[in-house]
Design a protein around this motif. Structure first.
Motif, PDB file in Angstrom:
ATOM      1  N   UNK A 124       0.850  -1.200   0.000  1.00 44.87           N
ATOM      2  CA  UNK A 124       0.000   0.000   0.000  1.00 44.87           C
ATOM      3  C   UNK A 124       0.880   1.243   0.000  1.00 44.87           C
ATOM      4  N   UNK A 125       0.325   2.309  -0.590  1.00 45.14           N
ATOM      5  CA  UNK A 125       1.069   3.563  -0.671  1.00 45.14           C
ATOM      6  C   UNK A 125       0.542   4.562   0.359  1.00 45.14           C
ATOM      7  N   UNK A 126       1.101   5.778   0.318  1.00 45.06           N
ATOM      8  CA  UNK A 126       0.668   6.786   1.283  1.00 45.06           C
ATOM      9  C   UNK A 126      -0.792   7.171   1.019  1.00 45.06           C
ATOM     10  N   UNK A 127      -1.508   7.545   2.084  1.00 42.03           N
ATOM     11  CA  UNK A 127      -2.923   7.912   1.947  1.00 42.03           C
ATOM     12  C   UNK A 127      -3.112   9.418   1.940  1.00 42.03           C
ATOM     13  N   UNK A 128      -2.462  10.092   2.875  1.00 45.98           N
ATOM     14  CA  UNK A 128      -2.590  11.553   2.953  1.00 45.98           C
ATOM     15  C   UNK A 128      -1.476  12.066   3.852  1.00 45.98           C
ATOM     16  N   UNK A 129      -1.495  13.366   4.136  1.00 50.45           N
ATOM     17  CA  UNK A 129      -0.490  13.917   5.050  1.00 50.45           C
ATOM     18  C   UNK A 129      -0.620  13.214   6.399  1.00 50.45           C
ATOM     19  N   UNK A 130       0.477  12.936   7.016  1.00 53.12           N
ATOM     20  CA  UNK A 130       0.591  12.228   8.298  1.00 53.12           C
ATOM     21  C   UNK A 130       0.394  10.714   8.137  1.00 53.12           C
ATOM     22  N   UNK A 131      -0.206  10.302   7.029  1.00 55.99           N
ATOM     23  CA  UNK A 131      -0.353   8.863   6.773  1.00 55.99           C
ATOM     24  C   UNK A 131       0.375   8.603   5.458  1.00 55.99           C
ATOM     25  N   UNK A 132       1.690   8.782   5.515  1.00 57.97           N
ATOM     26  CA  UNK A 132       2.452   8.889   4.281  1.00 57.97           C
ATOM     27  C   UNK A 132       3.624   7.912   4.179  1.00 57.97           C
ATOM     28  N   UNK A 133       3.565   6.806   4.915  1.00 57.39           N
ATOM     29  CA  UNK A 133       4.581   5.774   4.725  1.00 57.39           C
ATOM     30  C   UNK A 133       3.977   4.703   3.817  1.00 57.39           C
ATOM     31  N   UNK A 134       4.821   3.908   3.156  1.00 56.58           N
ATOM     32  CA  UNK A 134       4.223   2.820   2.382  1.00 56.58           C
ATOM     33  C   UNK A 134       4.646   1.458   2.917  1.00 56.58           C
ATOM     34  N   UNK A 135       3.773   0.481   2.714  1.00 54.34           N
ATOM     35  CA  UNK A 135       3.998  -0.838   3.291  1.00 54.34           C
ATOM     36  C   UNK A 135       4.539  -1.802   2.256  1.00 54.34           C
ATOM     37  N   UNK A 136       5.487  -2.639   2.673  1.00 50.01           N
ATOM     38  CA  UNK A 136       6.037  -3.646   1.770  1.00 50.01           C
ATOM     39  C   UNK A 136       5.830  -5.043   2.356  1.00 50.01           C
ATOM     40  N   UNK A 137       6.019  -6.028   1.480  1.00 53.33           N
ATOM     41  CA  UNK A 137       5.583  -7.393   1.823  1.00 53.33           C
ATOM     42  C   UNK A 137       6.605  -8.236   2.599  1.00 53.33           C
ATOM     43  N   UNK A 138       7.526  -7.628   3.314  1.00 59.81           N
ATOM     44  CA  UNK A 138       8.419  -8.417   4.173  1.00 59.81           C
ATOM     45  C   UNK A 138       8.354  -7.877   5.604  1.00 59.81           C
ATOM     46  N   UNK A 139       8.559  -8.760   6.547  1.00 62.68           N
ATOM     47  CA  UNK A 139       8.467  -8.347   7.946  1.00 62.68           C
ATOM     48  C   UNK A 139       9.466  -9.077   8.818  1.00 62.68           C
ATOM     49  N   UNK A 140       9.148  -9.180  10.092  1.00 60.36           N
ATOM     50  CA  UNK A 140      10.092  -9.779  11.032  1.00 60.36           C
ATOM     51  C   UNK A 140      10.383 -11.251  10.703  1.00 60.36           C
ATOM     52  N   UNK A 141       9.409 -11.945  10.095  1.00 61.14           N
ATOM     53  CA  UNK A 141       9.662 -13.350   9.757  1.00 61.14           C
ATOM     54  C   UNK A 141      10.692 -13.488   8.628  1.00 61.14           C
ATOM     55  N   UNK A 142      10.961 -12.371   7.912  1.00 62.99           N
ATOM     56  CA  UNK A 142      12.009 -12.375   6.886  1.00 62.99           C
ATOM     57  C   UNK A 142      13.309 -11.781   7.434  1.00 62.99           C
ATOM     58  N   UNK A 143      13.327 -11.562   8.733  1.00 64.17           N
ATOM     59  CA  UNK A 143      14.547 -11.057   9.377  1.00 64.17           C
ATOM     60  C   UNK A 143      14.640  -9.545   9.430  1.00 64.17           C
ATOM     61  N   UNK A 144      13.558  -8.851   9.106  1.00 68.72           N
ATOM     62  CA  UNK A 144      13.573  -7.379   9.155  1.00 68.72           C
ATOM     63  C   UNK A 144      13.043  -6.933  10.509  1.00 68.72           C
ATOM     64  N   UNK A 145      13.940  -6.612  11.408  1.00 62.80           N
ATOM     65  CA  UNK A 145      13.510  -6.156  12.733  1.00 62.80           C
ATOM     66  C   UNK A 145      14.083  -4.766  12.990  1.00 62.80           C
ATOM     67  N   UNK A 146      13.216  -3.865  13.371  1.00 61.05           N
ATOM     68  CA  UNK A 146      13.652  -2.499  13.658  1.00 61.05           C
ATOM     69  C   UNK A 146      13.679  -2.329  15.169  1.00 61.05           C
ATOM     70  N   UNK A 147      14.859  -2.149  15.697  1.00 69.08           N
ATOM     71  CA  UNK A 147      14.989  -1.998  17.152  1.00 69.08           C
ATOM     72  C   UNK A 147      15.831  -0.773  17.463  1.00 69.08           C
ATOM     73  N   UNK A 148      15.342   0.036  18.398  1.00 66.95           N
ATOM     74  CA  UNK A 148      16.064   1.249  18.763  1.00 66.95           C
ATOM     75  C   UNK A 148      16.309   2.096  17.535  1.00 66.95           C
ATOM     76  N   UNK A 149      17.557   2.494  17.328  1.00 62.04           N
ATOM     77  CA  UNK A 149      17.850   3.346  16.177  1.00 62.04           C
ATOM     78  C   UNK A 149      18.358   2.539  14.987  1.00 62.04           C
ATOM     79  N   UNK A 150      18.326   1.211  15.132  1.00 58.71           N
ATOM     80  CA  UNK A 150      18.778   0.370  14.024  1.00 58.71           C
ATOM     81  C   UNK A 150      17.681   0.260  12.977  1.00 58.71           C
TER      82      UNK A 150
END
Lengths: 283, 186
Positions: A124-150
């Motif tokens: 999905x793409x951005x919707x409007x101001x303040x809701x402007x990040x886009x989502x992609x099809x990989x997550x923590x199960x693919x090893x993408x973990x965002x912790x702290x400033x990493x």
């Protein structure tokens, strides 16, 4: 009646308090709260993929009809064949483009051998101001973990910087684009001994695909057409990733001070797939 | 659970899903000045206007969560915006006119203006731009306030027609006074 009104105010106050607490906690980088969206993503993502596919098919169908109408006037029989062939050509072109992207992605892999590249489709793409990040099809199960400033750098098939991973749940991740006003990147000119610069998003510029360059040293010499790349300072982005090209330079006397506009290479309007460069700050 | 309430939940659920799907897959070709209609905001405001604050609160929590989960940087911000849009919607024109589609659409336009004014002011104060305030305001009015409100207005009419058909149901299953049959609207 009065009690009813009071109860309503109480409910609203409780929801407001809860929501404010949520906002506060989710604003912490790498907040575990984002994991709570996992179950929804698990259900919604396959549905979203299906809907996106259906929309693509409808769009393709409509465009096929539009293209076919002109030819139908000339020759009815030929039109059917042409529409079919055009559809096939489009598919082949798309396949060719994807192949080219994958080929280029592999060249990235050679260039940045310290990083694992994780391919992802945009859900999905951005919707409007303040809701402007886009989502992609990989997550923590693919090893993408965002912790702290990493976090991780996100690039397109041409190895141009697209943004960074902002948050991730089990099956999807949110990407903060370079153009976003919250995005700040340490960069430099792609020249020998290129000066360090700061690239940041701006609300007024992002619709045109532009970013603002500031924090330019007095000794730096910028010219229109200069390429800007990531400096690697800060550790979030690997050095040398192309970001964009300088399109205008503002004088020190202007209300913006000494600054420049940069056209971002990544074209967000046509972007369908991205690559996440899996490498941690400490690497 | 009485059958009216069950039917209402079913209709609300379907409308939220439909609006979410349209919102998340809105074709780029139909954008106006890079703005797309906010179907979820439109749905929340119109449901509150026609069917009251209780329904509005329930719908706002779901539509706000959808925005947060799919495109939000802060979890909860969408819920907060939707909740207060619903509250304004419940006490604004509804106080005087409760059944008019025109009033519902007008309400959408006014809430959109308010919404874009607030987002603009906060974005500017949060340092989202380096442009001076006069340039920012001029740009915001033309590119955001006007374009966004027009897009929401366009989305409001079909949504209002559909929501108008849903009866307001009380706790004991009684149907509210503003309920009309489909033919009466036309």
């Amino acid at each position: 009646m009065e009690n009813k009104g009071r109860r309503k105010i109480f409910v609203i106050a409780i929801i407001t308090l809860l929501v404010c607490t949520f906002i506060l906690f989710s604003s912490i980088p790498g907040s575990p709260l984002y994991k709570t969206t996992g179950p929804v993503s698990l259900i919604a993502d396959p549905v979203q993929k299906f809907v996106t596919g259906a929309f693509d098919k409808i769009e393709g169908f409509i465009s096929s009809i539009k293209e076919g109408q002109t030819i139908r006037d000339e020759n009815k029989k030929l039109q059917d064949k042409v529409t079919e062939l055009e559809q096939r050509i489009k598919e082949l072109e798309e396949n060719g483009r994807r192949w080219q992207e994958l080929k280029e992605a592999f060249s990235i892999k050679e260039l940045y051998s310290d990083y694992d590249l994780v391919g992802a489709s945009i859900l999905t793409r951005e919707l409007s101001d303040w809701f402007d990040v886009f989502r992609v099809s990989v997550g923590t199960r693919d090893g993408i973990t965002v912790e702290g400033k990493e976090s991780y750098a996100v690039v397109d098939a041409g190895m141009h910087l697209v943004g960074r991973v902002y948050a991730a749940d089990i099956s999807s991740a949110k990407i903060l684009p370079v153009l976003n006003e919250s995005s700040v990147i340490s960069a430099k000119l792609n020249t020998a001994g290129g000066s360090l610069l700061r690239v940041r998003g701006d609300i007024l510029l992002k619709e045109e695909g532009l970013c603002l360059i500031d924090s330019i040293s007095d000794f730096a010499s910028l010219s229109i057409g200069d390429e800007v790349i990531t400096s690697g300072a800060g550790g979030l982005f690997p050095p040398g990733l192309p970001i964009g090209i300088i399109t205008a330079i503002n004088d020190e006397g202007s209300y913006m001070g000494k600054s420049a506009f940069m056209k971002v290479y990544a074209d967000y309007r046509i972007l369908k797939d991205v690559f996440i460069m899996k490498g941690k700050v400490s690497d | 659970m009485n059958k009216y309430l069950f039917r209402k939940i079913l209709i609300y659920g379907s409308m939220i899903i439909l609006c979410s799907v349209i919102q998340l897959n809105y074709p780029r070709e139909l954008e106006f000045k890079d703005m797309i209609p906010d179907f979820l905001l439109v749905l929340t405001v119109i449901i509150t206007y026609f069917n009251g604050l209780n329904d509005g609160i329930a719908v706002s929590v779901i539509t706000g969560s959808v925005k947060c989960i799919f495109a939000g940087r802060f979890l909860g911000l969408g819920v907060l915006i939707m909740l207060y849009s619903a509250i304004i919607s419940a006490y604004f024109l509804r106080k005087y006119i409760r059944t008019s589609i025109a009033a519902a659409v007008l309400q959408i336009f006014m809430i959109s203006l308010l919404y874009f004014s607030i987002t603009g002011a906060v974005s500017f104060l949060a340092g989202g731009t380096v442009y001076p305030v006069n340039i920012f305001i001029e740009w915001w009015i033309i590119e955001r306030l006007f374009a966004g409100s027009v897009m929401n207005l366009a989305a409001a009419l079909p949504v209002a027609f559909i929501v108008r058909l849903i009866p307001e149901v009380g706790k004991n299953g009684e149907i509210g006074s503003q309920y009309v049959r489909p033919m009466e609207i036309i």
